[in-house]
Design a protein around this motif. Structure first.
Motif, PDB file in Angstrom:
ATOM      1  N   ALA A   1       5.567   5.272  -3.068  1.00  0.00           N
ATOM      2  CA  ALA A   1       6.502   4.283  -2.536  1.00  0.00           C
ATOM      3  C   ALA A   1       5.730   3.177  -1.812  1.00  0.00           C
ATOM      4  O   ALA A   1       6.079   1.999  -1.920  1.00  0.00           O
ATOM      5  CB  ALA A   1       7.483   4.940  -1.576  1.00  0.00           C
ATOM      6  N   ARG A   2       4.686   3.545  -1.088  1.00  0.00           N
ATOM      7  CA  ARG A   2       3.842   2.598  -0.359  1.00  0.00           C
ATOM      8  C   ARG A   2       2.425   3.145  -0.275  1.00  0.00           C
ATOM      9  O   ARG A   2       2.215   4.346  -0.218  1.00  0.00           O
ATOM     10  CB  ARG A   2       4.334   2.401   1.072  1.00  0.00           C
TER      11      ARG A   2
ATOM     12  N   ASP B   1      11.319   4.659   5.444  1.00  0.00           N
ATOM     13  CA  ASP B   1      10.929   3.253   5.425  1.00  0.00           C
ATOM     14  C   ASP B   1      11.239   2.632   6.787  1.00  0.00           C
ATOM     15  O   ASP B   1      12.264   2.901   7.378  1.00  0.00           O
ATOM     16  CB  ASP B   1      11.690   2.512   4.320  1.00  0.00           C
TER      17      ASP B   1
ATOM     18  N   ASN C   1      -1.084  -3.551   3.537  1.00  0.00           N
ATOM     19  CA  ASN C   1      -0.636  -2.836   2.336  1.00  0.00           C
ATOM     20  C   ASN C   1      -1.595  -3.114   1.191  1.00  0.00           C
ATOM     21  O   ASN C   1      -2.414  -4.042   1.245  1.00  0.00           O
ATOM     22  CB  ASN C   1       0.827  -3.156   1.999  1.00  0.00           C
TER      23      ASN C   1
END
Length: 178
Positions: free
Chosen positions: A101-102, A147, A166
């Motif tokens: 997801a990240r 999140d 990120n």
């Protein structure tokens, strides 16, 4: 002269720690660094210097920023070749872990000792896991992690002076500046 990338920690958070990118560029130049560039307003800088020692570079930048802003701005630097290798490793790690997801990369001022590295990597949960690679620690977060939670694995407090970006920003900076 060598090219370096710098990452500023804890700026542009609320009204008291404002440090716009044009001011970052100006202060970095006044401190004696050359060919200074910034990327977005989150504390990413590129510069050239004749200085070799990372601690000396970081100290000079931090001293200049504190004098200009009136607050400390912890700064983490990498030579361009070091950052290019870090970005390539991050991309490979992401490719080896499809479906994330990240993927956040924590950039560390100092490498962790073996005991702390083990503690960080032990923070594995259903939300994800942490992987230590030198002065980079990767938070590989799975779908369903909370999140918006700043530190879903509870490991950031173990990293010392660090800031994160990120994977997209890491890749972009490596392509743009390395």
């Amino acid at each position: 002269m060598a090219t370096h990338l710098g990452f500023l920690r804890a700026i542009n958070l609320g009204a008291t720690r404002v440090f716009p990118k044009d001011d970052i560029r100006r202060v970095t130049e006044v401190a004696g660094f050359e060919n200074v560039q910034t990327h977005i307003n989150s504390g990413n800088i590129r510069f050239d210097t004749r200085m070799r020692a990372r601690a000396r570079i970081e100290h000079a930048i931090e001293r200049a920023y504190a004098a200009d802003r009136g607050f400390d701005v912890p700064t983490i630097t990498f030579r361009a070749d070091e950052f290019a290798a870090l970005a390539a490793d991050a991309a490979a790690l992401s490719d080896e872990n499809p479906g994330l997801a990240r993927h956040y990369v924590y950039l560390l001022k100092d490498e962790l000792d073996a005991e702390t590295s083990e503690l960080v990597e032990a923070r594995t949960t259903d939300a994800g896991r942490m992987i230590v690679r030198g002065r980079a620690v990767h938070a590989l977060l799975q779908p369903g992690y909370q999140d918006g939670v700043v530190d879903p694995l509870g490991a950031a407090r173990l990293l010392g002076v660090a800031t994160n970006r990120n994977l997209t920003v890491v890749r972009t900076l490596a392509e743009k500046w390395c």
